[in-house]
Enzyme design. Structure first.
Site, short mmCIF file in Angstrom:
data_model
loop_
_atom_site.label_atom_id
_atom_site.label_comp_id
_atom_site.label_asym_id
_atom_site.label_seq_id
_atom_site.Cartn_x
_atom_site.Cartn_y
_atom_site.Cartn_z
N ASP A 177 0.80 -1.23 0.00
CA ASP A 177 0.00 0.00 0.00
C ASP A 177 0.83 1.28 0.00
O ASP A 177 0.36 2.33 -0.40
CB ASP A 177 -0.94 0.02 1.23
CG ASP A 177 -0.20 -0.23 2.54
OD1 ASP A 177 1.04 -0.29 2.54
OD2 ASP A 177 -0.87 -0.36 3.60
N HIS A 178 2.10 1.21 0.43
CA HIS A 178 2.91 2.42 0.56
C HIS A 178 3.67 2.77 -0.72
O HIS A 178 3.57 3.87 -1.23
CB HIS A 178 3.94 2.25 1.69
CG HIS A 178 3.39 2.44 3.07
ND1 HIS A 178 2.44 1.62 3.61
CD2 HIS A 178 3.68 3.36 4.02
CE1 HIS A 178 2.16 2.03 4.84
NE2 HIS A 178 2.90 3.09 5.11
N ASP A 200 3.56 -1.26 11.45
CA ASP A 200 3.16 0.09 11.07
C ASP A 200 2.54 0.73 12.30
O ASP A 200 1.75 0.09 13.02
CB ASP A 200 2.13 0.04 9.93
CG ASP A 200 1.91 1.43 9.36
OD1 ASP A 200 2.47 1.73 8.29
OD2 ASP A 200 1.21 2.23 10.01
N ARG A 206 -0.75 12.44 10.07
CA ARG A 206 0.51 13.10 10.47
C ARG A 206 0.85 14.24 9.54
O ARG A 206 0.57 14.16 8.35
CB ARG A 206 1.72 12.17 10.39
CG ARG A 206 1.59 10.78 10.75
CD ARG A 206 2.95 10.20 11.15
NE ARG A 206 2.73 9.51 12.38
CZ ARG A 206 3.00 8.21 12.57
NH1 ARG A 206 3.62 7.53 11.64
NH2 ARG A 206 2.71 7.65 13.70
N SER A 233 6.58 6.90 13.24
CA SER A 233 6.38 5.62 12.57
C SER A 233 7.08 4.47 13.28
O SER A 233 7.88 4.66 14.19
CB SER A 233 6.92 5.71 11.15
OG SER A 233 8.31 5.47 11.15
N ARG A 265 9.01 2.45 11.51
CA ARG A 265 10.04 2.00 10.57
C ARG A 265 11.33 1.64 11.31
O ARG A 265 11.95 2.48 11.95
CB ARG A 265 10.28 3.05 9.47
CG ARG A 265 10.82 4.36 9.93
CD ARG A 265 10.80 5.40 8.81
NE ARG A 265 9.43 5.78 8.51
CZ ARG A 265 9.04 7.00 8.13
NH1 ARG A 265 9.93 7.95 7.95
NH2 ARG A 265 7.78 7.27 7.89
#
Ligand code: MIC
Ligand code: SF4
Length: 638
Positions: free
Chosen positions: A64-65, A119, A379, A531, A533
């Site tokens: 999706d990203h 996520d 965000r 995030s 990440r």
């Protein structure tokens, strides 16, 4: 003893530790989700654990990203993820289906379950009464392999809701109100549990949107009860069988309490460049906007798109305004089309994009220099849109629609009567790929974009290093490891992506760190918010960052630092932050032994002057740090 809902779900999944606030607990994880930008590493990490098949009730790999296909990199990653899912027993959601959190809520979430996702907005699932938490990819890979998820037993912040929304006020205004009150670090160490008579007045999508942005408060998770509305939602999705009613016991206690009367809320907006800079829309009418985007995991559902469509029906966009529609899911797009909203959006002058994250993570849709952009996203960290010095405002679909018509931030209550939202039409157009019964012969397809996972050494006995950078409070993982269309495609190539660490704050950071390695970085409060990440830990570690000093750390980032062997040290006296300068030499003799001994006080020196630091870490965290990270630790255990 009456229990709140958080305590009940934790008790039902507890496999290690004691239920005392702040103590480390291990929780059995029922479901996992990964998305492509964090999922390629998670898939490589799962492979490194050497298991054939996932050991969860359900694990889903979403794309999706990184949807842009400028060159081979993103499509290579998609192909890798598809084949890796088939090989290891995961569901796969191909590009175009939509955003992981929306899809998971619609298709897999179930009340009472635990969900771990790579996520930070995974808490979206709390809208269905599930304990859903964000984590780094390595923690999710370990959960896929059946390992418990370890974290601090949370304090439970009860949010008592009463009343019902006035016209043109919605779910976003609830969470923006909490951000206004509590700030981006106000939920650290907490689960936000919603209860009270106002809950019944919220749809599951509204609940999920509120839980989604609990991540912006730094909360571990957010949670709603499961009730008749949950049942109706699941039945409409053809999944009524997974429903079970869930709520806190009567007279259950909470560690902290907030009250919100939904009827007193007004339309709110978060100003640049932090989700907690919240002001009423009515006070921002002097802000001209040239771009309005409706979309994202927390603002691109059927109800969001349809709210905008109905408000704009028969109207035109203000001169010079672009309206972008980013559906959160293929289902939301199909439902909006079926309900007639798509024609309204197109006739107004809106542009339709594919379902996915898109501009929310700087994958296109960057605003023009010096112009304001108004978005229904979670965000607005500085530069995240892709434009230097950007001015991104966050709001609900009501404010977005009103402002698109006027060209400046507009209180939607000026629009008069709010049209009634029709129920979501029963369409289910997803193209989800189920797991194979036996994937053992599937070949995992690796293109040249997939670099081998870096080997990390154990923690050295003594540390002498250079403080290579000092940063301020509330530094986000977007500052540490930027995203956007230029850098995101490098997520499966750690050597390549590490060249961009701290790029916006110090363009020379990666060279300096690599030349002087080992090095330290110093920061203020809530270091690493945002995030999940893990690249924001792994890439600095790859460059030689061995310790980070801060006044405090955000939960997921701190866990990621430990997972990759970076020691997260806090200043014993926060005033010592002021003494630290880039270029100083930090010495911590006996660091490894102190970590292994369980020492909380860590004696260090800065250019020869004593400096007291603190390490609060569980015995397990300490073993992981000494081993040089979680992968080394698990391999050692095996
Ligand atoms: C985000 O909203 O910041 C992201 C992009 O979804 C991240 C994940 C990532 O960086 O890949 C998140 O929320 O964890
Ligand atoms: Fe995607 Fe934005 Fe949601 Fe992150 S916050 S998952 S980038 S839509």
């Amino acid at each position: 003893m009456p229990q709140n809902l958080t305590q009940k779900i934790i008790a039902a999944h507890l496999v290690e530790g004691q239920a005392h606030a702040g103590q480390e607990i291990g929780l059995r994880i029922d479901q996992t989700l990964t998305q492509d930008a964090t999922g390629t590493l998670a898939a490589l990490e799962f492979e490194a654990l050497g298991l054939d098949k996932v050991r969860t009730e359900v694990s889903v790999s979403y794309v999706d990203h990184n949807l842009l296909q400028d060159d081979f990199k993103n499509p290579d990653d998609h192909r890798f993820l598809r084949s890796s899912a088939a090989r290891h027993g995961l569901w796969f959601s191909p590009p175009g289906n939509g955003i992981c959190h929306q899809l998971h809520l619609l298709n897999f979430g179930r009340p009472g379950a635990t969900l771990l996702g790579s996520d930070s907005h995974t808490p979206h699932g709390g809208g269905l009464g599930m304990l859903a938490m964000g984590a780094g990819g390595l923690d999710v890979a370990a959960a896929m392999a059946g390992y418990p998820f370890f974290f601090s037993y949370p304090a439970v912040l009860g949010v008592r809701l009463t009343g019902q929304f006035s016209p043109w006020v919605g779910a976003k205004d609830v969470i923006l109100e909490l951000l206004r009150r509590l700030t981006v670090k106000g939920g650290l160490g907490c689960v936000l549990e919603y209860f009270g008579p106002g809950v019944a007045n919220l749809t599951v999508s509204q609940r999920a949107a509120i839980c989604n942005m609990g991540a912006e408060l730094g909360a571990t998770a957010s949670l709603f009860p499961s009730d008749q509305r949950t049942k109706a939602f699941l039945e409409a999705q053809g999944r009524g069988d997974v429903f079970r009613p869930l709520a806190a016991d009567e007279h259950a206690g909470y560690d902290r309490l907030e009250e919100i009367d939904l009827g007193t809320l007004v339309p709110l907006v978060a100003c640049p460049s932090s989700p907690d800079k919240v002001r009423p829309a009515s006070e921002l009418s002097d802000v001209a906007v040239e771009q309005v985007i409706v979309g994202s995991c927390g603002g691109g559902g059927y109800e969001d798109l349809m709210t905008v469509a109905l408000a704009l029906s028969g109207q035109k966009l203000a001169n010079g305004v672009s309206l972008y529609i980013n559906p959160g899911s293929r289902q939301a797009l199909a439902q909006t089309a079926q309900a007639g909203g798509l024609m309204d959006l197109l006739e107004t002058g809106g542009s339709l994009f594919q379902a996915g994250c898109l501009g929310c993570i700087g994958m296109s849709q960057a605003p023009a220099t010096g112009t304001a952009s108004l978005r229904t996203f979670p965000r607005n960290f500085p530069g995240r849109s892709g434009t230097k010095g950007d001015a991104v405002y966050l709001c609900g679909p009501e404010v977005a629609a009103a402002s698109a018509m006027t060209g400046h931030i507009t209180d939607p209550r000026t629009l008069g009567h709010q049209p009634h939202l029709p129920p979501a039409p029963p369409v289910h157009p997803e193209a989800l790929v189920p797991p194979l019964a036996d994937g053992s012969t599937v070949e995992v397809l690796r293109g040249p974009n997939i670099a081998p996972f870096p080997q990390l050494g154990p923690l050295p006995s003594d540390l002498e290093c250079l403080v290579v950078l000092k940063v301020g409070d509330n530094i986000t993982t977007d500052h540490i490891m930027p995203a956007g269309s230029r850098i995101l495609p490098l997520r499966s190539n750690v050597p390549a992506i590490s060249r961009h660490v701290f790029e916006a704050l110090d363009p020379d950071f990666s060279r300096k760190a690599q030349e002087a390695a080992p090095v330290a970085v110093a920061g203020g409060e809530n270091y690493g918010q945002g995030s999940s990440r893990e690249h924001a830990a792994l890439a600095p570690r790859y460059l030689g960052v061995q310790v980070k000093l801060a006044k405090s750390f955000a939960r997921i980032h701190r866990a990621n630092l430990i997972n990759f062997g970076i020691v997260p040290l806090v200043f014993d006296d926060p005033a010592d932050y002021d003494r630290v300068q880039a270029g100083q030499r930090l010495r911590i003799p006996g660091l490894r032994q102190a970590v292994l001994n369980g020492d909380e006080d860590i004696q260090a020196s800065l250019d020869g002057q004593p400096l007291k630091l603190r390490l609060t870490a569980s015995p397990r965290d300490r073993q992981i740090l000494a081993a040089g990270g979680l992968l080394n630790h698990i391999k050692g255990e095996l």
